[in-house]
Design a protein around this motif. Structure first.
Motif, PDB file in Angstrom:
ATOM      1  N   THR A  43      33.570  73.004   4.906  1.00  0.00           N
ATOM      2  CA  THR A  43      32.554  72.617   3.925  1.00  0.00           C
ATOM      3  C   THR A  43      31.256  72.215   4.620  1.00  0.00           C
ATOM      4  N   THR A  44      31.393  71.461   5.706  1.00  0.00           N
ATOM      5  CA  THR A  44      30.216  71.009   6.453  1.00  0.00           C
ATOM      6  C   THR A  44      29.464  72.185   7.061  1.00  0.00           C
ATOM      7  N   ARG A  46      29.454  75.380   6.266  1.00  0.00           N
ATOM      8  CA  ARG A  46      28.820  76.277   5.287  1.00  0.00           C
ATOM      9  C   ARG A  46      27.640  75.601   4.585  1.00  0.00           C
ATOM     10  N   ALA A  47      27.738  74.289   4.371  1.00  0.00           N
ATOM     11  CA  ALA A  47      26.610  73.559   3.793  1.00  0.00           C
ATOM     12  C   ALA A  47      25.433  73.549   4.762  1.00  0.00           C
ATOM     13  N   LYS A  50      23.788  77.039   4.868  1.00  0.00           N
ATOM     14  CA  LYS A  50      22.925  77.254   3.693  1.00  0.00           C
ATOM     15  C   LYS A  50      21.603  76.517   3.863  1.00  0.00           C
ATOM     16  N   SER A 276      19.218  71.506  -0.608  1.00  0.00           N
ATOM     17  CA  SER A 276      20.633  71.908  -0.638  1.00  0.00           C
ATOM     18  C   SER A 276      21.499  70.960   0.191  1.00  0.00           C
ATOM     19  N   TRP A 277      20.967  70.474   1.327  1.00  0.00           N
ATOM     20  CA  TRP A 277      21.754  69.546   2.146  1.00  0.00           C
ATOM     21  C   TRP A 277      21.913  68.207   1.422  1.00  0.00           C
ATOM     22  N   SER A 280      24.538  68.572  -1.047  1.00  0.00           N
ATOM     23  CA  SER A 280      25.867  68.584  -0.427  1.00  0.00           C
ATOM     24  C   SER A 280      26.329  67.164  -0.106  1.00  0.00           C
ATOM     25  N   LYS A 283      27.361  65.664  -3.515  1.00  0.00           N
ATOM     26  CA  LYS A 283      28.546  66.310  -4.068  1.00  0.00           C
ATOM     27  C   LYS A 283      29.818  65.912  -3.333  1.00  0.00           C
ATOM     28  N   ASN A 284      29.723  65.765  -2.003  1.00  0.00           N
ATOM     29  CA  ASN A 284      30.910  65.511  -1.186  1.00  0.00           C
ATOM     30  C   ASN A 284      31.111  64.052  -0.789  1.00  0.00           C
TER      31      ASN A 284
END
Length: 317
Positions: A43-44, A46-47, A50, A276-277, A280, A283-284
């Motif tokens: 997850t980290t 790919r985040a 992006k 986006s970061w 993330s 969200k996480n």
């Protein structure tokens, strides 16, 4: 100046990090994720990939998952395949340090290049929805009665949830060497085992289990933080004197120059400023814990020493 001379000069400036990111040549980042899909490192990575593209720090990001041995398999591949590559990065963190301490792999993290610590989070322990247990007290009671009958499921050996399970055992008077810990190569495998009732209790970063907790498929019973997370009780408030955190970051390849390290650091710093970061992080439930340069180098050294001491004390080493 002739065209070929101009291009050579431009390339030299870009390699030295003398050009702003927007003026540098197309960058194709190779991101090693030393775990199977579905977990925190995946997850980290790919985040971050992006965010690198959103920041225009990278034109493309190629991901490669290589799970196993607390990241040691991915680390070995990264070390052997990426020497001197200024566009290569690898996700890593506390779990990798723990795995190196317990597994003593032939590859060494110190050959790679520290870039940045990114986030920190605490673990949550959960029960399958159909578990006969209801609380951590129930798990501890069974642990005291028959340590081997409690199957702890989580990341690779040496992961923070593995260390936490050993610390819990020690704190309640059970020999940590007797815990029955089932290691999985990635978060997806661990989640499947918990949902299927194949382990007694599962542990991981809260973000990895959040959707299943919300859906009622997992029951959270404790967190390893100093205060409650999403109203889940801490281990300490349940009389178990254990607190341990997790962090994640990125390293560069072995043998890159100081200029290449600076360029990678600048790229990552640009990425973490993107929308986006930030999304993330929210969200996480990741806590920003940014650290770069010599401070990050020294932090990793201290973490190795601290984790080793904790693991020796808990009977894991």
């Amino acid at each position: 100046m002739k065209r070929d001379e101009f291009l050579k000069a431009l390339a030299a400036l870009a390699a030295a990090g003398a050009l702003p990111l927007s003026a540098q040549a197309a960058t194709a980042v190779k991101m090693m994720i030393p775990a199977n899909p579905g977990g925190g490192w995946d997850t980290t990575g790919r985040a971050l990939g992006k965010a690198l593209q959103e920041a225009k720090a990278a034109d493309s990001v190629q991901f490669e998952n290589k799970g196993g041995a607390a990241g040691a398999l991915g680390l070995a591949q990264f070390v052997n395949a990426s020497k001197g590559d200024g566009n290569a990065m690898m996700v890593m963190g506390a779990v990798m340090l723990g795995g190196i301490i317990t597994g003593k792999p032939p590859v060494n993290l110190s050959t790679c290049t520290p870039i940045a610590r990114l986030t920190s989070e605490y673990n949550v322990f959960v029960l399958p929805a159909n578990s006969p247990h209801k609380t951590m007290a129930d798990v501890v009671a069974q642990l005291k009665k028959d340590p081997g009958s409690v199957k702890w499921g989580g990341g690779s050996r040496g992961s923070t949830e593995h260390i936490a399970a050993a610390m819990i055992a020690r704190a309640v008077g059970v020999d940590p060497a007797k815990i029955n810990y089932v290691a999985f190569r990635g978060g997806g495998e661990a989640i499947a085992a918990i949902l299927g009732g194949n382990v007694t209790v599962g542990g991981s970063g809260y973000s990895e289990f959040a959707e299943y907790i919300k859906a009622g498929k997992m029951k959270p019973i404790s967190v390893t933080s100093p205060k409650r997370l999403n109203d889940v009780p801490t281990l300490k408030e349940q009389g178990i004197d254990v607190e341990i955190g997790n962090w994640r970051g990125v390293y560069g390849a072995p043998g890159i120059s100081a200029a290449q390290r600076k360029a990678l650091t600048d790229m990552v710093m640009a990425a973490i400023k993107t929308k986006s970061w930030q999304e993330s992080l929210a969200k996480n439930d990741w806590t920003p814990a940014v650290m770069t340069g010599p401070a990050f180098d020294e932090f990793v050294e201290r973490e190795f020493a601290s984790l080793r001491a904790t693991m020796v004390k808990s009977g894991m080493v």
